[in-house]
Scaffold this active site. Structure first.
Site, PDB file in Angstrom:
ATOM      1  N   HIS A 128      -1.222  -2.141   4.544  1.00 44.48           N
ATOM      2  CA  HIS A 128      -2.067  -2.212   3.345  1.00 44.48           C
ATOM      3  C   HIS A 128      -2.634  -0.834   3.073  1.00 44.48           C
ATOM      4  CE1 HIS A 128      -5.184  -3.514   0.545  1.00 44.48           C
ATOM      5  NE2 HIS A 128      -4.468  -4.621   0.419  1.00 44.48           N
ATOM      6  N   ASP A 144      -0.214 -11.406   1.984  1.00 44.28           N
ATOM      7  CA  ASP A 144       1.076 -12.008   1.616  1.00 44.28           C
ATOM      8  C   ASP A 144       1.843 -12.559   2.801  1.00 44.28           C
ATOM      9  OD1 ASP A 144       1.077  -9.384  -0.666  1.00 44.28           O
ATOM     10  OD2 ASP A 144       1.037 -11.497  -1.227  1.00 44.28           O
TER      11      ASP A 144
HETATM   12  C1  SDX Z   1      -0.801  -6.451  -1.816  1.00 47.79           C
HETATM   13  O1  SDX Z   1      -3.855  -2.778  -2.996  1.00 47.79           O
HETATM   14  C2  SDX Z   1      -4.153  -4.014  -2.814  1.00 47.79           C
HETATM   15  O2  SDX Z   1      -5.301  -4.393  -2.646  1.00 47.79           O
HETATM   16  C3  SDX Z   1      -2.946  -4.961  -2.840  1.00 47.79           C
HETATM   17  C4  SDX Z   1      -3.225  -6.421  -2.490  1.00 47.79           C
HETATM   18  C5  SDX Z   1      -4.101  -7.099  -3.525  1.00 47.79           C
HETATM   19  O3  SDX Z   1      -4.782  -8.073  -3.167  1.00 47.79           O
HETATM   20  O4  SDX Z   1      -4.033  -6.691  -4.717  1.00 47.79           O
HETATM   21  O5  SDX Z   1      -3.858  -6.488  -1.230  1.00 47.79           O
HETATM   22  C6  SDX Z   1      -1.935  -7.223  -2.435  1.00 47.79           C
HETATM   23  O6  SDX Z   1      -0.071  -5.800  -2.523  1.00 47.79           O
HETATM   24  C7  SDX Z   1      -0.678  -6.449  -0.303  1.00 47.79           C
HETATM   25  C8  SDX Z   1       0.507  -5.539   0.194  1.00 47.79           C
HETATM   26  C9  SDX Z   1       1.821  -6.315   0.016  1.00 47.79           C
HETATM   27  N1  SDX Z   1       2.974  -5.430   0.290  1.00 47.79           N
HETATM   28  C10 SDX Z   1       3.711  -5.554   1.403  1.00 47.79           C
HETATM   29  O7  SDX Z   1       3.458  -6.348   2.309  1.00 47.79           O
HETATM   30  C11 SDX Z   1       4.941  -4.644   1.441  1.00 47.79           C
HETATM   31  C12 SDX Z   1       5.062  -4.000   2.823  1.00 47.79           C
HETATM   32  N2  SDX Z   1       3.952  -3.054   2.983  1.00 47.79           N
HETATM   33  C13 SDX Z   1       4.233  -1.657   2.690  1.00 47.79           C
HETATM   34  O8  SDX Z   1       5.178  -1.417   1.711  1.00 47.79           O
HETATM   35  C14 SDX Z   1       2.975  -0.791   2.651  1.00 47.79           C
HETATM   36  O9  SDX Z   1       2.258  -1.097   3.772  1.00 47.79           O
HETATM   37  C15 SDX Z   1       2.069  -0.846   1.437  1.00 47.79           C
HETATM   38  C16 SDX Z   1       2.802  -0.613   0.174  1.00 47.79           C
HETATM   39  C17 SDX Z   1       1.359  -2.152   1.364  1.00 47.79           C
HETATM   40  C18 SDX Z   1       1.012   0.247   1.619  1.00 47.79           C
HETATM   41  O10 SDX Z   1       1.701   1.449   1.579  1.00 47.79           O
HETATM   42  P1  SDX Z   1       0.916   2.873   1.743  1.00 47.79           P
HETATM   43  O11 SDX Z   1      -0.532   2.671   1.888  1.00 47.79           O
HETATM   44  O12 SDX Z   1       1.399   3.747   0.629  1.00 47.79           O
HETATM   45  O13 SDX Z   1       1.418   3.350   3.136  1.00 47.79           O
HETATM   46  P2  SDX Z   1       2.728   4.193   3.351  1.00 47.79           P
HETATM   47  O14 SDX Z   1       3.874   3.575   2.589  1.00 47.79           O
HETATM   48  O15 SDX Z   1       2.397   5.612   3.105  1.00 47.79           O
HETATM   49  O16 SDX Z   1       3.024   3.930   4.919  1.00 47.79           O
HETATM   50  C19 SDX Z   1       2.304   4.662   5.916  1.00 47.79           C
HETATM   51  C20 SDX Z   1       3.206   4.618   7.135  1.00 47.79           C
HETATM   52  C21 SDX Z   1       4.627   5.097   6.843  1.00 47.79           C
HETATM   53  O17 SDX Z   1       5.182   5.562   8.072  1.00 47.79           O
HETATM   54  P3  SDX Z   1       5.141   7.198   8.350  1.00 47.79           P
HETATM   55  O18 SDX Z   1       5.850   7.841   7.148  1.00 47.79           O
HETATM   56  O19 SDX Z   1       3.687   7.558   8.438  1.00 47.79           O
HETATM   57  O20 SDX Z   1       5.899   7.362   9.658  1.00 47.79           O
HETATM   58  O21 SDX Z   1       3.341   3.253   7.592  1.00 47.79           O
HETATM   59  C22 SDX Z   1       4.713   2.851   7.452  1.00 47.79           C
HETATM   60  C23 SDX Z   1       5.365   3.820   6.488  1.00 47.79           C
HETATM   61  O22 SDX Z   1       6.765   3.923   6.743  1.00 47.79           O
HETATM   62  N3  SDX Z   1       4.680   1.494   6.921  1.00 47.79           N
HETATM   63  C24 SDX Z   1       5.489   0.507   7.302  1.00 47.79           C
HETATM   64  C25 SDX Z   1       5.075  -0.617   6.558  1.00 47.79           C
HETATM   65  N4  SDX Z   1       4.050  -0.287   5.761  1.00 47.79           N
HETATM   66  C26 SDX Z   1       3.811   1.020   5.983  1.00 47.79           C
HETATM   67  N5  SDX Z   1       6.511   0.475   8.186  1.00 47.79           N
HETATM   68  C27 SDX Z   1       7.127  -0.728   8.313  1.00 47.79           C
HETATM   69  N6  SDX Z   1       6.789  -1.869   7.650  1.00 47.79           N
HETATM   70  C28 SDX Z   1       5.770  -1.827   6.760  1.00 47.79           C
HETATM   71  N7  SDX Z   1       5.425  -2.943   6.095  1.00 47.79           N
END
Ligand code: SDX
Length: 427
Positions: free
Chosen positions: A306, A363
Site C-alpha cells: 500500500h 483488497d
Molecule cells: C487500493 O491509495 C489508497 O488508499 C488505495 C486504496 C483505497 O482504499 O483507495 O487503499 C485501495 O488501491 C489498495 C491497493 C490495491 N493494489 C494492490 O493490491 C496491487 C498490488 N500492490 C502494489 O502494486 C503496490 O503495493 C501498490 C500499487 C499498492 C503501492 O505501490 P507503491 O506505493 O508505488 O510502491 P512501489 O510500487 O514503489 O513498491 C515499493 C517496493 C518495490 O520493490 P523495490 O523496487 O523497492 O525493490 O515494493 C515492491 C515493489 O516492487 N512491491 C511489491 C508489491 N507491492 C510493492 N512486490 C511484490 N508484490 C507487491 N504487491
C-alpha cells in the site's frame, strides 16, 4: 510564531510557512516556490505531495489507523450502517435519527432511473466489463439530470448528492443483470439501501428473493470499510475532474475509471484470479512468493502492499475476520480462503515483504466474501465503487465548497530543443 522552513537556492535563502493539521501532520506550503525561486518540485506519483487540506478522513500509515470524521473505522464497522457513514462523510457529523430518516427519504425520491438509460445499456455487449459500463452509465446520468451538472447552491448540491446515491447503486447492479441476460430490477423504496442492492442484483421475476440479514450485515460492513480513504488515486481523480467545475456525475464517472485499474480497486478482482491460479497450480504458495520477489518477473502479490499503510491495513484485519464469519455462517468451505491465509503467513514471514512493509490491504480478503455471496469476480470492483461512492461525493463537495483552484500540475520538459521545420520532400 508559526513554524517555517528555509530553502537555500544559490546565494539566496527563502522561508516557507509550515502547515500543521489537527493530527500533527506537517506540510511545507510551497505556493510561492516558483514565483520566488523559478524552481518547481518533482514527485512522480505524489508520494510526498499534499494536494489539499481535508476534514474528511485521516490515515496513519505507520500505525495502521483510519478515521472518518474522527471516528475510528473499527467503531463504525462495528456499530454504524453504510447509509449513516455516508451521511457522516458527506455532511461531517453523525446524523440524528430524524436526519438519517430524511436523508434516506430524499434519496428515495430519485431511485427511479430514466427508462431511456436502458438504450445506452443495450448498446454494450454482454461481455463488456461492468466497470466500463458503470463509468459510461454514470456519465450518461448527466444527460438525464442536467441540473446536477453545475451545483451553485446548497439545495442543488444536496439534490445532486441524493440523486447520485440513489441512481448509482441501481445502474451498478444493471451492469450485472446485463451480463447475465436478466431483466433489470427497480429499487424498492419500502426496503433498505443494502437490502435493495441484493434484490437489484439477484431477484428474478420467477420468484421472491429472500434477504438474509447476515448477508446484509456483512455487505453493510464491507461498504463502510470502502467508503473513503483520503487522497487515493480515484478520489484524487474525482477532485481533479471536479476542479474544472465538471458536474458530479462526470466526476464520479472518472473516479470509476481510475478505480478500475488492477493496482487500485481492480486489485480485488486480481487477488481472486491470483488465488485461483495458485489453487489450479497445486496450491504452491512458495512458488508465487518467489515470483513476486523476482525483479525479472512482472508478477506481483495482488492484495499486498500500500502507498500509505506501512503496517497492516486496518480494513484488511476487519475483512479477514468477516470472511471467516460469513463463510462460517453460509457454511461455505472455500479452499481459496485457506490458500489466502497460507499465502499471507508465508509472505509476512519473508524478509522481502517485511523489508518493504508489504502487508495485506483492503483488497486481499474482500473478494473471498463477495464470492461466497455469489457475486461474480468481474463485479468485485463495482462493489468497491458502490462502497467508495459517499467518499467520492464528500471529497468533491469539500473541494467545491473550498473553492479550490483548477488542478494543473507543472512539469520538467525533456524533449527536443528548438529546431526548424523540414519540408516533406527533404525528409
Ligand atoms: C487500493 O491509495 C489508497 O488508499 C488505495 C486504496 C483505497 O482504499 O483507495 O487503499 C485501495 O488501491 C489498495 C491497493 C490495491 N493494489 C494492490 O493490491 C496491487 C498490488 N500492490 C502494489 O502494486 C503496490 O503495493 C501498490 C500499487 C499498492 C503501492 O505501490 P507503491 O506505493 O508505488 O510502491 P512501489 O510500487 O514503489 O513498491 C515499493 C517496493 C518495490 O520493490 P523495490 O523496487 O523497492 O525493490 O515494493 C515492491 C515493489 O516492487 N512491491 C511489491 C508489491 N507491492 C510493492 N512486490 C511484490 N508484490 C507487491 N504487491
Amino acid at each position: 510564531m508559526s513554524e517555517t522552513v528555509k530553502l537555500v537556492v544559490g546565494d539566496n535563502s527563502y522561508e516557507f510557512p509550515v502547515i500543521e493539521g489537527t493530527e500533527n501532520e506537517k506540510a511545507i506550503d510551497i505556493g510561492k516556490l516558483r514565483d520566488l525561486t523559478g524552481y518547481i518540485t518533482m514527485d512522480p506519483g505524489y508520494k510526498n505531495t499534499g494536494a489539499c487540506s481535508s476534514n474528511i478522513t485521516y490515515l496513519d500509515g505507520e500505525n495502521g489507523i483510519l478515521h472518518y470524521r474522527g471516528y475510528s473505522i473499527e467503531s463504525l464497522a462495528e456499530q454504524s450502517t453504510f447509509l449513516e457513514v455516508s451521511y457522516l462523510l458527506i455532511f461531517g457529523e453523525l446524523p440524528s435519527k430524524s436526519q438519517l430518516t430524511q436523508f434516506e427519504t430524499d434519496i428515495r425520491k430519485y431511485t427511479l432511473v430514466n427508462e431511456e438509460m436502458k438504450n445506452i445499456l443495450d448498446g454494450f455487449p454482454k461481455t463488456a466489463h461492468p466497470m466500463g459500463v458503470l463509468s459510461s452509465l454514470t456519465s450518461a446520468l448527466t444527460a438525464f439530470n442536467p441540473k446536477a451538472v453545475n451545483v451553485n447552491n446548497d439545495k442543488e448540491m444536496y439534490d445532486a448528492i441524493c440523486k447520485t446515491m440513489a441512481k448509482f447503486i441501481v445502474i451498478a447492479t444493471w451492469t450485472y443483470r446485463k451480463s447475465m441476460g436478466y431483466p433489470l430490477n427497480y429499487y424498492d423504496n419500502t426496503k433498505g439501501y443494502v437490502d435493495n442492492f441484493l434484490r437489484l442484483m439477484f431477484e428474478l421475476p420467477t420468484g421472491p428473493y429472500n434477504i438474509d440479514p447476515k448477508i446484509v450485515s456483512a455487505l453493510d460492513k464491507l461498504f463502510i470499510l470502502h467508503a473513503d480513504h483520503e487522497q487515493n488515486c480515484s478520489t484524487s481523480t474525482v477532485r481533479m475532474v471536479g476542479s474544472s467545475h465538471a458536474g458530479l456525475f462526470a466526476s464520479i464517472s472518472s473516479g470509476v475509471s481510475a478505480l478500475w485499474g488492477p493496482l487500485h480497486g481492480g486489485a480485488n478482482q486480481a487477488v481472486l484470479e491470483m488465488l485461483e491460479q495458485i489453487k489450479n497450480d497445486g496450491g504452491d504458495v512458495d512458488k508465487y512468493v518467489l515470483k513476486a520477489k523476482d525483479k525479472d518477473d512482472p508478477f506481483r502479490l495482488m492484495g499486498f502492499g500500500h502507498r500509505v499503510y506501512k503496517n497492516f491495513d486496518p480494513r484488511a484485519r476487519i475483512i479477514k475476520k468477516a470472511a471467516d464469519d460469513v463463510l462460517g455462517t453460509l457454511g461455505v468451505d472455500d479452499p481459496v480462503l485457506e490458500i489466502a491465509k497460507k499465502l499471507e503467513k508465508v509472505a509476512l514471514e519473508d524478509e522481502y515483504f517485511k523489508a518493504r512493509n508489504l502487508y495485506p490491504n483492503v483488497d486481499f480478503y474482500s473478494g473471498i466474501i463477495y464470492r461466497a455471496l455469489g457475486i461474480p469476480v468481474d463485479m468485485f470492483t463495482v462493489m468497491f465503487a458502490i462502497g467508495r461512492l459517499p467518499g467520492w461525493i464528500a471529497q468533491w463537495k469539500e473541494m467545491r465548497a473550498n473553492k479550490e483552484p483548477i488542478g494543473r500540475p507543472r512539469q520538467i520538459y525533456n524533449g527536443a530543443t528548438p529546431r526548424d521545420y523540414v519540408s516533406l520532400d527533404k525528409r
